[in-house]
Motif scaffolding. Sequence first.
Motif: not given
Length: 597
Positions: A359-365, A370-374, A397-405, A433-436
Amino acid sequence: TPSTSLPPLPPFTSSTSSTSSTSLNVTINYRCPPVLQIIKDSQQQHGLRHGDYQRYRGYCSRRLRRLRKTLGFKMGNRYKYSGKKVTVEMVRDNRYLLLVVMEAERAWSYAMQLKQEANTEPRKRFHLMARLRKAAKHGEQLERLCESPRVDAKTKLEAQAYTAYLTGMVQFELQEWKAAMEAFNKCKTIYEKLASAFTEEQAVLYHQRVEEISPNIRYCAYNIGDQNAINDLMQMRLSAGGGGGMMAEKLEALITQTRAKQAATMSEVEWRGRTVPVKIDKARIFLLGLADNEAAIVQAANEETKERLYETLLADCRDTIQAVREELRTDVKQRAGDSAESGKVSNLQYLHSYLTYIKLWTVVRRNESMAHALQAKLKEPQTDENKRGPRPQDLIRLYDIILQSLAELSTLQGLEEDHTFQKEVALKTLIYKAYRCFFIAQSYVLVKKWSEALVLYERVLKYAREVQSKAKNLNNSLKDLPDVQELIAEVNAEKYSLQAAAILDKEDVAEAPVQQQVKDTTPLSERLDTFRLDPSLLGKQPNLVQFPPDFQPIPCKPLFFDLALNHVAFPPLDDKVEQKGKGGLTGYIKGIFGFGS
């Protein structure tokens, strides 16, 4: 109705022509109605865009009433019903054909409404079948009416396809798979032939109809015995994010049933060197479909489809985790008295950790997709100034969710002592973190905070070099991650652009006139001869005039003073002034008798 004195009518043609009766002053239209076009337009405009069959049914009833009133084709009066049928002789006006089409559509929409309600009230299924048969009966009547020589070939073919579609729906609900498949194939063949006979713009509607009935054909083929059809159905369901209409529930039930048969042979799963038995049926079904879901996500045609598939996968994963969690509560109570195995993670707990990892790795992907599309939209030029485009803050915001997961991944039970796993999670955390940090720097660039942005770019380079140094022993974990080298090259380019922009900004400030650098509070009415860009004039409180105005000196009423009096010499009045005499009795007596005057 037209009188019998009218001349014989010519057959219907594809072109528009009209003939007027002088005796009745009635205009008769010989153009045949496009059956599929009328049906699709009515459905899209009156509720079926949102799946509201009850609203569409009400529209069909109202239109039927208007048609009957216009044609004078009433079914009796308010006291008595007298049924009438449309005959071939009446088909001198195409509105009679439309009357039959609306009757079929009304019965079909009522059946679809009952289909939705039958989920909670199974008895309504009998009424559903009655309405479907009624719709098919009206379709057969339409086909018979179109045998008239006045009807052109296109309308005849559309009527035959429509009747075949309604007949297939009846057989489909009766689970007569062979008869339903024959009816749907007939409908598909007619629409394909019609599509090939017209231009691309006109053929779009026929192709859409063919796509709608294709899942029904494959479903019938599977039930007849074609095992290869299940793969097509599963791929269709995944690529569309779920079935639609009547096929939705049947397709889901079929896929679940197929996976349940396969799950009977699945007894265990291996993850990170440990084999765990899988005894929960829901977990077996989910793990069997995991590979199909991931394959469909990779093959998704666009970002919207990919995001929908991610959401479907996450929903199934949450349901499976909930089922495992309920079993885990029972397992914990049973193991509470066993002190020998209290320090070891149970198989059920390890399975729960594995599902949580999925579940968590699916959230990351999903967030990375979505980040690539933006990012792609961020690099595109903005065409509409009034429309809000993507900003770097959205990516943060997207990378914050990734780091939380990723932070939750490092705390999974049973993996605390897995140093390789912990190093992989730490490495992935550094990359994101680097991308964020990179997009935070870009947000500072937009507001011209050059020094803050430059410091953040340096931190991005620091994270990237740290990733490169730690990734030498973990090359396998970087396969699905963004390329750090591309990020380093992009940061270096952004640094040079930032330095150039900062230098140009300082030169612009140095060359600016002094009056533009100092805030001037002079109102516009007092500086009309001086040009200066003042953005405050376009605001809510423009400085146009000074209010209240300052006091100014004005002439007032004069005051007169007699200054000549100071320079006038008056005559002496000493002789007129009374002399004060000496006091005493003598003066008193003189005063009485007037001697002193």
